[in-house]
Design an enzyme around this catalytic site. Sequence first.
Site, PDB file in Angstrom:
ATOM      1  N   THR A 195      43.593  29.115  10.456  1.00 41.55           N
ATOM      2  CA  THR A 195      44.320  29.421  11.695  1.00 41.55           C
ATOM      3  C   THR A 195      45.563  30.289  11.462  1.00 41.55           C
ATOM      4  O   THR A 195      46.202  30.705  12.423  1.00 41.55           O
ATOM      5  CB  THR A 195      44.819  28.124  12.363  1.00 41.55           C
ATOM      6  OG1 THR A 195      45.672  27.445  11.429  1.00 41.55           O
ATOM      7  CG2 THR A 195      43.667  27.223  12.757  1.00 41.55           C
ATOM      8  N   LYS A 196      45.904  30.537  10.219  1.00 42.59           N
ATOM      9  CA  LYS A 196      47.190  31.176   9.931  1.00 42.59           C
ATOM     10  C   LYS A 196      47.153  32.693  10.197  1.00 42.59           C
ATOM     11  O   LYS A 196      46.098  33.255  10.451  1.00 42.59           O
ATOM     12  CB  LYS A 196      47.624  30.853   8.496  1.00 42.59           C
ATOM     13  CG  LYS A 196      47.869  29.345   8.264  1.00 42.59           C
ATOM     14  CD  LYS A 196      48.993  28.832   9.102  1.00 42.59           C
ATOM     15  CE  LYS A 196      49.511  27.436   8.939  1.00 42.59           C
ATOM     16  NZ  LYS A 196      48.853  26.333   8.359  1.00 42.59           N
TER      17      LYS A 196
END
Length: 413
Positions: A195-196
């Site tokens: 998700t980064k």
Amino acid sequence: MRTTMLEFSPPLIGEEEIAEVVDTLRSDWITTGPKVSRFEKEFRETVGADSALALNSCTAALHVALATLGIGPGDAVITTPMTFCSGVHVIEQVGARPVLVDVEPDTLNIDPVKVRETLERRRHEGRQRVKAIMPVHLYGHACDLDALKEIAREYNLAIIEDAAHSLPAAYRGRPIGAAQSGGPPILSCFSFYATKNLTTGEGGMLCGPRELVDEARIWSLHGMSRDAWKRYSAEGSWYYEVVRPGFKYNMADIQAALGLHQLRRLPAFHARRTEIARRYNEAFRGTPSLKIPAARSDVEHAWHIYALRVNPGALAITRNRFIEELKSHRIATSVHFIPIHLHPYYRDRYGYKPEQFPVAYEEYQRLISLPIFPRMTDRDVEDVIEAVAEIAEQHGSIARSQEILSAELGVGA
Ligand SMILES: *Cc1c(COP(=O)(O)O)cnc(C)c1O
């Protein structure tokens, strides 16, 4: 109303990433090798670091940083309650004590004034020796680093930055992770989790002064004094020495293949995140029941997370109900974070009360993270804005029922 759910934070993987992974798979070198080396070099150049070590997570980077600094039993590390659990976990795992310090109301970053108070108090009481501060640049907004560095210098502490959200972020013109001239030792830990802001599926990077990163490299791969990949390559030999009880935290070339191309896209990713944040800010600024995220003038915000806050006094529903309403508009959201001291493990181990960190506790109950990711279309952004505005409008009220007041007294995840 949308017909499909808007996801919270899906990755953006291009054909170049896919081709590079396939190339790796066909190359006979799939684990730590030439692509990891290239990724380390390009990452180091991107943030201006002295040295960079690719690892298989940010958690691994934080763990290795503690080991590298020799932090262990009898030591303490100051960190924030407003974070993901992994930084606090690794402090526990090396046998040190995490000491939580409350956050600033605007950024929700660790409060340097309270850090100093805590250090003063502990010095008086003769408690475990504080060896480091582990600040988190929450949501991609840099902490007040000058204040923290000043404190670290005075108390002879290292700084281990949890930079999981802060790519590419900057503080007073200096990118997070960039080399320092003088001052306390700083190790910066980045995350490339799915998700980064940049992803390798799972992955992380440790940046810092060369001597420390060289030591970290040994810790990260079985405590062996040579790179395994060199060992098996033409210039290598069969001989190695084990000099530390090290970890197995190396990054594989399959992951670095993704990272190399994600890194090239980073400026475009960042521009899109910034644009989405700008639109949200424009739309929600001035709505009495909402508070837009802080962005101080001396930072470059990485906008990893857009954390909107509700103003309970101007809303007839709770934050939790707001989240449910957004879900019924098919907008996925999240909360960053449930403060560390509310989690049963830490609550019970250290006897924390919710009000012990009043800012973290109060603000937690107001937080809603909205979707923000480079793949979002303008239509997606409009859908979020319309849904939030509609809910705020529908439930905006200063008349608050007893039921809501009592519901808010509980924590409720
Ligand atoms: C994601 C995250 C981590 C952990 O990163 P991993 O790469 O999954 O280990 C650490 N700290 C914060 C604040 C995070 O958001």
